[in-house]
Design a protein around this motif. Structure first.
Motif, PDB file in Angstrom:
ATOM      1  N   SER A 187     -10.338   4.656  -6.008  1.00 53.25           N
ATOM      2  CA  SER A 187      -9.205   5.546  -6.265  1.00 53.25           C
ATOM      3  C   SER A 187      -8.269   5.628  -5.059  1.00 53.25           C
ATOM      4  O   SER A 187      -7.122   6.016  -5.201  1.00 53.25           O
ATOM      5  N   GLN A 188      -8.743   5.239  -3.875  1.00 51.44           N
ATOM      6  CA  GLN A 188      -7.886   5.220  -2.687  1.00 51.44           C
ATOM      7  C   GLN A 188      -7.113   3.907  -2.567  1.00 51.44           C
ATOM      8  O   GLN A 188      -6.353   3.714  -1.632  1.00 51.44           O
ATOM      9  N   GLY A 189      -7.345   2.980  -3.480  1.00 51.33           N
ATOM     10  CA  GLY A 189      -6.626   1.718  -3.464  1.00 51.33           C
ATOM     11  C   GLY A 189      -7.322   0.604  -2.700  1.00 51.33           C
ATOM     12  O   GLY A 189      -6.761  -0.464  -2.518  1.00 51.33           O
ATOM     13  N   LYS A 190      -8.553   0.821  -2.254  1.00 53.26           N
ATOM     14  CA  LYS A 190      -9.294  -0.217  -1.544  1.00 53.26           C
ATOM     15  C   LYS A 190      -9.965  -1.151  -2.546  1.00 53.26           C
ATOM     16  O   LYS A 190     -10.402  -0.723  -3.614  1.00 53.26           O
ATOM     17  N   TYR A 191     -10.024  -2.424  -2.199  1.00 53.30           N
ATOM     18  CA  TYR A 191     -10.662  -3.427  -3.042  1.00 53.30           C
ATOM     19  C   TYR A 191     -12.024  -3.783  -2.477  1.00 53.30           C
ATOM     20  O   TYR A 191     -12.183  -3.951  -1.271  1.00 53.30           O
ATOM     21  N   TYR A 192     -13.000  -3.896  -3.344  1.00 58.17           N
ATOM     22  CA  TYR A 192     -14.355  -4.286  -2.962  1.00 58.17           C
ATOM     23  C   TYR A 192     -14.732  -5.523  -3.757  1.00 58.17           C
ATOM     24  O   TYR A 192     -14.651  -5.525  -4.983  1.00 58.17           O
ATOM     25  N   LYS A 193     -15.127  -6.588  -3.056  1.00 56.71           N
ATOM     26  CA  LYS A 193     -15.515  -7.835  -3.705  1.00 56.71           C
ATOM     27  C   LYS A 193     -17.017  -7.861  -3.929  1.00 56.71           C
ATOM     28  O   LYS A 193     -17.784  -7.381  -3.116  1.00 56.71           O
TER      29      LYS A 193
END
Length: 50
Positions: free
Chosen positions: A20-26
Motif C-alpha cells: 500500500s506504500q507503493g513498494k514492489y516485492y519480487k
C-alpha cells in the motif's frame, strides 16, 4: 505469451506484489516449460469458459 514467442522452449516468470506504500516485492523466479505452460493455460481457459 506462447503466441508472441513461438520458438521459446522455457519461460521465466517473476511474481511480484505491491504494498500500500507503493513498494514492489519480487518473488522467486519460476521456470515454466512451454509444454507445461500450454497445458496449464488450456485448463484455465476451460474453467473460464464454463
Amino acid at each position: 505469451m506462447t503466441g508472441k514467442f513461438p520458438n521459446q522452449k522455457m519461460f521465466v516468470l517473476v511474481p511480484y506484489a505491491r504494498s500500500s506504500q507503493g513498494k514492489y516485492y519480487k518473488g522467486k523466479p519460476l521456470k515454466y516449460s512451454r509444454k507445461q505452460m500450454d497445458k496449464d493455460l488450456d485448463e484455465i481457459l476451460a474453467l473460464v469458459a464454463q
